[in-house]
Design a protein around this motif. Structure first.
Motif, short mmCIF file in Angstrom:
data_model
loop_
_atom_site.label_atom_id
_atom_site.label_comp_id
_atom_site.label_asym_id
_atom_site.label_seq_id
_atom_site.Cartn_x
_atom_site.Cartn_y
_atom_site.Cartn_z
N GLY A 1 -2.78 15.41 -4.95
CA GLY A 1 -3.74 14.33 -4.76
C GLY A 1 -3.13 13.23 -3.92
O GLY A 1 -1.93 13.21 -3.64
N ASP A 2 -3.98 12.33 -3.49
CA ASP A 2 -3.55 11.20 -2.67
C ASP A 2 -3.83 9.90 -3.40
O ASP A 2 -4.84 9.78 -4.12
CB ASP A 2 -4.31 11.18 -1.33
N ILE A 3 -2.96 8.95 -3.20
CA ILE A 3 -3.23 7.58 -3.62
C ILE A 3 -3.50 6.81 -2.34
O ILE A 3 -2.70 6.84 -1.40
CB ILE A 3 -2.04 7.00 -4.41
N ARG B 1 -7.51 1.86 -1.39
CA ARG B 1 -8.44 1.30 -2.37
C ARG B 1 -7.91 1.40 -3.80
O ARG B 1 -8.42 0.75 -4.71
CB ARG B 1 -9.81 1.95 -2.25
N ASP B 2 -6.87 2.23 -4.03
CA ASP B 2 -6.27 2.39 -5.35
C ASP B 2 -5.21 1.34 -5.66
O ASP B 2 -4.73 1.26 -6.79
CB ASP B 2 -5.61 3.77 -5.47
N PHE B 3 -4.81 0.55 -4.67
CA PHE B 3 -3.65 -0.30 -4.86
C PHE B 3 -3.88 -1.50 -5.77
O PHE B 3 -2.92 -2.14 -6.19
CB PHE B 3 -3.02 -0.69 -3.52
N ASP B 4 -5.11 -1.78 -6.14
CA ASP B 4 -5.32 -2.83 -7.13
C ASP B 4 -4.97 -2.34 -8.53
O ASP B 4 -4.83 -3.14 -9.46
CB ASP B 4 -6.74 -3.38 -7.08
N HIS B 5 -4.77 -1.03 -8.69
CA HIS B 5 -4.38 -0.46 -9.98
C HIS B 5 -3.34 0.66 -9.80
O HIS B 5 -3.28 1.59 -10.59
CB HIS B 5 -5.61 0.06 -10.75
N VAL B 6 -2.49 0.51 -8.80
CA VAL B 6 -1.53 1.57 -8.46
C VAL B 6 -0.50 1.80 -9.57
O VAL B 6 -0.11 2.94 -9.82
CB VAL B 6 -0.85 1.31 -7.10
N ILE C 1 5.05 6.74 -3.98
CA ILE C 1 4.24 5.59 -3.56
C ILE C 1 4.95 4.89 -2.41
O ILE C 1 6.16 4.64 -2.48
CB ILE C 1 4.08 4.58 -4.72
N ASP C 2 4.20 4.58 -1.36
CA ASP C 2 4.71 3.78 -0.25
C ASP C 2 3.93 2.47 -0.27
O ASP C 2 2.77 2.42 0.16
CB ASP C 2 4.53 4.51 1.08
N HIS C 3 4.56 1.42 -0.80
CA HIS C 3 3.87 0.13 -0.93
C HIS C 3 3.59 -0.50 0.43
O HIS C 3 2.60 -1.22 0.59
CB HIS C 3 4.68 -0.82 -1.81
N GLU C 4 4.44 -0.21 1.40
CA GLU C 4 4.25 -0.79 2.74
C GLU C 4 2.96 -0.29 3.40
O GLU C 4 2.20 -1.06 3.96
CB GLU C 4 5.47 -0.46 3.61
N THR C 5 2.72 1.01 3.31
CA THR C 5 1.51 1.57 3.92
C THR C 5 0.35 1.68 2.93
O THR C 5 -0.72 2.13 3.28
CB THR C 5 1.79 2.98 4.50
N GLN C 6 0.60 1.29 1.68
CA GLN C 6 -0.39 1.41 0.61
C GLN C 6 -0.98 2.81 0.54
O GLN C 6 -2.18 3.02 0.63
CB GLN C 6 -1.49 0.35 0.75
N SER C 7 -0.06 3.75 0.37
CA SER C 7 -0.46 5.15 0.24
C SER C 7 0.51 5.86 -0.70
O SER C 7 1.56 5.33 -1.04
CB SER C 7 -0.47 5.84 1.61
N GLY C 8 0.12 7.05 -1.11
CA GLY C 8 0.98 7.81 -1.99
C GLY C 8 0.50 9.23 -2.16
O GLY C 8 -0.60 9.60 -1.73
N LYS C 9 1.33 10.03 -2.78
CA LYS C 9 1.04 11.44 -3.04
C LYS C 9 1.39 11.74 -4.49
O LYS C 9 2.32 11.18 -5.05
CB LYS C 9 1.87 12.35 -2.14
#
Length: 135
Positions: free
Chosen positions: A95-97, A100-105, A121-129
């Motif tokens: 799955g992907d984070i 829009r998920d970063f308010d509850h990451v 989680i990559d906080h800089e790009t606001q993405s994750g796997k």
């Protein structure tokens, strides 16, 4: 059948001792697990759901999780999603984070880690796997 196109795949109990019915709708390229609590008669609405897509005949990819929070519904659905992956001979769930998920990451990270997913989680790009591999 609880709905026209969905099959009941289980009756389970949350950590709060609430009884729930889990049902699945599958078509060729997707799987949706839905949960209805047993406190009211079923009227066609679910309380929580996981949507996943079959990818490359090898794994399931979580597209979305929706529903009521902090009731244990997500954990029950995740347990059943893993069982469905095993039945379908899919030893991996991904799955992907997304932004829009970063308010509850942090809550997502805790949830997936609790269910034995590797979470990046990559906080800089606001993405994750996320990835779960059946042991």
């Amino acid at each position: 059948k609880i709905a026209r196109d969905a099959d009941i795949i289980g009756i389970d109990q949350t950590t709060n001792n609430e009884w729930v019915v889990i049902y699945a709708y599958k078509n060729g390229d997707s799987c949706q697990l839905m949960l209805h609590n047993c406190t009211k008669p079923y009227r066609g609405d679910w309380h929580s759901a996981i949507q996943a897509e079959y990818k490359e005949n090898q794994y399931l990819h979580i597209a979305d999780i929706k529903g009521e929070e902090n009731k244990g519904y997500g954990s029950v659905l995740m347990k059943h999603l893993k069982e469905e992956a095993r039945k379908d001979n899919r030893p991996c769930i991904t799955g992907d984070i997304v932004k829009r998920d970063f308010d509850h990451v942090e809550r997502l990270k805790h949830f997936y880690s609790k269910h034995d997913f590797d979470v990046t989680i990559d906080h800089e790009t606001q993405s994750g796997k996320i990835m779960w591999v059946d042991a």
